[in-house]
Design a protein around this motif. Sequence first.
Motif, PDB file in Angstrom:
ATOM      1  N   ILE A   1      38.302  -5.304 -29.138  1.00  0.00           N
ATOM      2  CA  ILE A   1      36.985  -5.808 -29.522  1.00  0.00           C
ATOM      3  C   ILE A   1      37.155  -7.111 -30.305  1.00  0.00           C
ATOM      4  O   ILE A   1      37.683  -7.127 -31.424  1.00  0.00           O
ATOM      5  N   GLU A   2      36.772  -8.192 -29.709  1.00  0.00           N
ATOM      6  CA  GLU A   2      36.860  -9.534 -30.298  1.00  0.00           C
ATOM      7  C   GLU A   2      38.260  -9.861 -30.799  1.00  0.00           C
ATOM      8  O   GLU A   2      38.429 -10.615 -31.747  1.00  0.00           O
ATOM      9  N   GLN A   3      39.262  -9.260 -30.184  1.00  0.00           N
ATOM     10  CA  GLN A   3      40.654  -9.531 -30.540  1.00  0.00           C
ATOM     11  C   GLN A   3      40.936  -9.272 -32.017  1.00  0.00           C
ATOM     12  O   GLN A   3      41.824  -9.861 -32.613  1.00  0.00           O
TER      13      GLN A   3
ATOM     14  N   LYS B   1      31.310 -17.902 -26.430  1.00  0.00           N
ATOM     15  CA  LYS B   1      31.664 -17.502 -27.795  1.00  0.00           C
ATOM     16  C   LYS B   1      32.886 -16.577 -27.768  1.00  0.00           C
ATOM     17  O   LYS B   1      33.839 -16.747 -28.533  1.00  0.00           O
TER      18      LYS B   1
ATOM     19  N   HIS C   1      38.118 -16.695 -28.832  1.00  0.00           N
ATOM     20  CA  HIS C   1      39.161 -15.881 -29.477  1.00  0.00           C
ATOM     21  C   HIS C   1      40.524 -16.023 -28.808  1.00  0.00           C
ATOM     22  O   HIS C   1      41.532 -15.626 -29.369  1.00  0.00           O
TER      23      HIS C   1
ATOM     24  N   ASN D   1      44.482 -15.812 -30.745  1.00  0.00           N
ATOM     25  CA  ASN D   1      44.995 -14.464 -30.597  1.00  0.00           C
ATOM     26  C   ASN D   1      46.031 -14.307 -29.508  1.00  0.00           C
ATOM     27  O   ASN D   1      46.773 -13.345 -29.505  1.00  0.00           O
ATOM     28  N   PHE D   2      46.062 -15.185 -28.571  1.00  0.00           N
ATOM     29  CA  PHE D   2      47.089 -15.057 -27.542  1.00  0.00           C
ATOM     30  C   PHE D   2      48.084 -16.219 -27.600  1.00  0.00           C
ATOM     31  O   PHE D   2      49.285 -16.008 -27.684  1.00  0.00           O
TER      32      PHE D   2
ATOM     33  N   ALA E   1      43.478  -7.655 -21.436  1.00  0.00           N
ATOM     34  CA  ALA E   1      42.380  -7.538 -22.403  1.00  0.00           C
ATOM     35  C   ALA E   1      41.084  -7.499 -21.593  1.00  0.00           C
ATOM     36  O   ALA E   1      40.380  -8.488 -21.496  1.00  0.00           O
TER      37      ALA E   1
ATOM     38  N   VAL F   1      37.714  -8.968 -22.950  1.00  0.00           N
ATOM     39  CA  VAL F   1      37.862 -10.184 -23.756  1.00  0.00           C
ATOM     40  C   VAL F   1      36.618 -11.073 -23.647  1.00  0.00           C
ATOM     41  O   VAL F   1      36.382 -11.925 -24.488  1.00  0.00           O
TER      42      VAL F   1
ATOM     43  N   LEU G   1      33.598 -10.089 -24.073  1.00  0.00           N
ATOM     44  CA  LEU G   1      32.457  -9.503 -24.781  1.00  0.00           C
ATOM     45  C   LEU G   1      32.536  -9.716 -26.285  1.00  0.00           C
ATOM     46  O   LEU G   1      33.622  -9.837 -26.857  1.00  0.00           O
ATOM     47  N   ASN G   2      31.364  -9.727 -26.925  1.00  0.00           N
ATOM     48  CA  ASN G   2      31.270  -9.776 -28.378  1.00  0.00           C
ATOM     49  C   ASN G   2      30.929  -8.387 -28.914  1.00  0.00           C
ATOM     50  O   ASN G   2      30.425  -7.540 -28.186  1.00  0.00           O
ATOM     51  N   LYS G   3      31.201  -8.177 -30.214  1.00  0.00           N
ATOM     52  CA  LYS G   3      31.026  -6.835 -30.764  1.00  0.00           C
ATOM     53  C   LYS G   3      29.577  -6.356 -30.695  1.00  0.00           C
ATOM     54  O   LYS G   3      29.318  -5.165 -30.537  1.00  0.00           O
ATOM     55  N   GLU G   4      28.633  -7.286 -30.760  1.00  0.00           N
ATOM     56  CA  GLU G   4      27.221  -6.893 -30.676  1.00  0.00           C
ATOM     57  C   GLU G   4      26.907  -6.288 -29.308  1.00  0.00           C
ATOM     58  O   GLU G   4      26.135  -5.327 -29.201  1.00  0.00           O
TER      59      GLU G   4
ATOM     60  N   VAL H   1      29.061  -4.718 -27.413  1.00  0.00           N
ATOM     61  CA  VAL H   1      29.703  -3.401 -27.350  1.00  0.00           C
ATOM     62  C   VAL H   1      28.865  -2.374 -28.108  1.00  0.00           C
ATOM     63  O   VAL H   1      28.662  -1.240 -27.642  1.00  0.00           O
TER      64      VAL H   1
END
Lengths: 233, 473
Positions: A211-213, B22, B26, B30-31, B152, B155, B157-160, B162
Amino acid sequence: MAGQKREAQLSAREEILANIRRSLGVTGAEAPRRMAVEDRLAEARSGIIPERGQGDGATQAARFKAEAERAQASVAEVASAADVPSEIARFLRDSNLPATLRMGEDARLASMPWGATTLEIARGASDGHDLNAVTAAFAAVAESGTLALDSGPDNPTTLNFLPDNHFVVVAASDIVGDYESVWRKLRARYGKGAMPRTVNLVTGPSRSADIEQTLLLGAHGPRRLHIVIVKDA
Amino acid sequence: MATASHFKENAHAALHDAPLQKALQHVRANFIDKRAKAVARLPEFDALRDSARDIKDHTLANLDLYLEAYEAKVVEAGGQVHYAVTAKDGVDIVLKLCRDRGAKAVTKGKSMIAEEIGLNAALEAAGIDPIETDLGEYIIQLRGEPPSHIIAPAVHLNKEQVAEDFRRAHRDLPRDRDLSQPVQLLTEARGILRDKFLSADIGVTGANFLIAETGTSIIVTNEGNGDLTQILPKVHIVIASLEKIVPTLEDASQLLRVLARSATGQDMSVYTTLSTGPRRPGDPDGPEEYHVILLDNGRSSMLGGDFEDMLRCIRCGACMNHCPIYRAVGGHAYGSVYPGPMGAVLTPSLIGVEEGGQLPNASTFCGRCEAVCPVRIPLPNMMRHWREREFERHLSPASVRYGIGFWAFFAKRPALYRLTTNIAMRALHLLGRAKGRFASLPFAGGWTRYRDLPAPQGATFQSRWRAKSGRLN
C-alpha cells in the motif's frame, strides 16, 4: 508457431520435450550434453561468494547480528543454552506479551530449563491460535542475517509463520558465512540430492509495502522476530 | 484483458489519470533508490549478474535434460509433475485437481503464471473460490483488476482507494472504523485472510526457481502469505513455467543474490522457502500432496531464436521500475499480463506480434532496462527485433511506414541526405533564431503539442563531426 499443432498420440510431456529439442537443434541423446549436465548436478560447484560473510567465528557472528538487525529482527546473545528460557521470558515481559510459548520436539530446546521460568509451554504444530513460538535454527547465514529452518516434528513449519512473535534459537557454531555452506550442511544431514520437506530461509519479520510502498511489519507472518544466539553450544 | 493493441489510447488515458500519476510518484524512492543502495553495498554485484546470466544460458541450452532430471527428483520425493503445453492445458490441470478433491476454496500465493493463464476466472467459472493472499493481489482482486506491476501488483493505487474497496468488501466490520493509514488496512486484511488460510482446501503458489538437483521449488515473498498458502491446505499445487529450472542449490544462490536486490533493494526477501515433495512421515504439518504444473505456453519455441535471452528473466521488475515509459503510464496501459520492458519483449512472443506489436514501440531506447537487468537481457535490442517484424509484416501504422520509407530514401543517398539536412538545419536555425525554440512546426505536432522544439544550432551532427575529426566522408 511450428510445433504448436497438437499431436494427439504424444503426451504433453513428450510434446514439450520434442519442441524444446527441435528449437535447440538437439536430440537429447548427445553424450557430451548428458555428461555436462550430470557433472554439474553431481559437483554442485559454488559460484561467486560475497566477501562480507567470510571471516572467523566471531566476525561471522557479528556480521550475522548486524545484518539480521538491519532486516528489523532483534538479536540477543546468551552465554549458554540454559540462559535461553529466561531471555525469552524477559522479552515477552518487556513487550507486555502473555507468558506462553509453543515449541516442537527439538532435543536442544527440550533440554533447556523452561521450568525455571513462568512460561506456559505448549508442544507440537500450531493451529493458528498461538501468540508465541520458538524454533531452533538449522543454521544461520552471516552474509544477509538469514536463518535456515528445516521442517519436521522437531521444529514444525507452522511455528515459523502462524504466531505473532517468533523466537529462533541459533547456536553460534551454526552461523556460517553464506548460503552455500547451508547447502553443504543440509547434504551432510539429509544426503546429496535429498531435502527436508521445507527449508525456510528467514530474513527478518514478515512485511509488506503493497500500500503506497509504505513498509509495514507483520503482514501475514510474525510481527516480531527475536533471535537468541547461544555462544557456548 | 488483452488490450495491448490499444497501447497508445491506454497511455493517453493514463497520463490524464490523476490518482494513477500520484501513485506512480512512489516508484522512484522505493524501488530505484533502494536498489541502488543495495547494489552499492555488494561489491560482487556485477560479477554475480554475469554468473546469473551464465547459469540461465547454460540451463536453457540443456533445458530438456534438466527438465528430465528435475522431474525424476520430484517423483522421488513423492510429488507429481504435470505438463501443460498451452495456458488452457494449465488451467484444466488445476481444475481437475480441484474437482477430484472436491475443493471449494483455493488460497493463492502471488503467481504471474496464474495471471498468464487466467486461473482465477477459470476457478470462479467452475464454482471454486480463488483467494489471493498477497496484500497487493488481494486488493486488485477486490477491484477486479489485473496487476499493474509484476512484484507490486497494486502500485497504481492510493491508500484512499484501498480503504474504499475494503469498506465495500468487508461488510461485517463496523462502518465507522478508521482506515486512513496503511497499517490499519494491512491489519484488516491480515485478519480476514488468516481465516481463509486456515480453511482453504488447496493452496496454489508459483515458483521463482525449480532445482533440478533436488526436485525443489523455491518461492520468495516478504509477507509469508506464500508459506501459509502452501503449508496449511492438504494439497500444494506449484504452477511454474519451464524456464524457472536451474541446476543446483548453488546456482539458485547466485540468482537469489541478484533477485531481491534488483526487485526491492533488500539483500534477501524475508522468506525464501524451499519445498520438496509432500509431508514426510512424522511431519506434524505441511501438505499431504505436492503437485508441480510445468507450463510451456510458447516458451519452447523461443529457444534458439531471437528471443531466447528473454527466458533468462527472473521477474524482478527492475526494468519497469527504471523505465521512463512505465513510470509515466503505469502497468495497465500495456494491456498485457506483463508490463514494462520485459513485458514489451515477452508479450508478442506469448500472444503474437499482431496483438502485442505496439508494446515494443513503448520505449525510448534509453537503455536503462538493460543496464539494471540482473541477468543482462538485451531488452532494447529485442524490442528492435520486434519492431522489425512488425514493419516486415506491415503491421505498423501507415504514417510510420511512409515516414520510414521517406527517411530511407535519403539515408540510402548520403550526398543527398547531407545536402537536404544541411539546408533544413540552416533554415530552421534562421527561422528559430529569435526565440531559440518552436512552439509549433508542421509534421512535428506530436512533439510540440506537449513541449517546444529547440531550434537547431545551424550545423548538422555530420558536418560538425567532419570538421572536428576530418573523418566520416
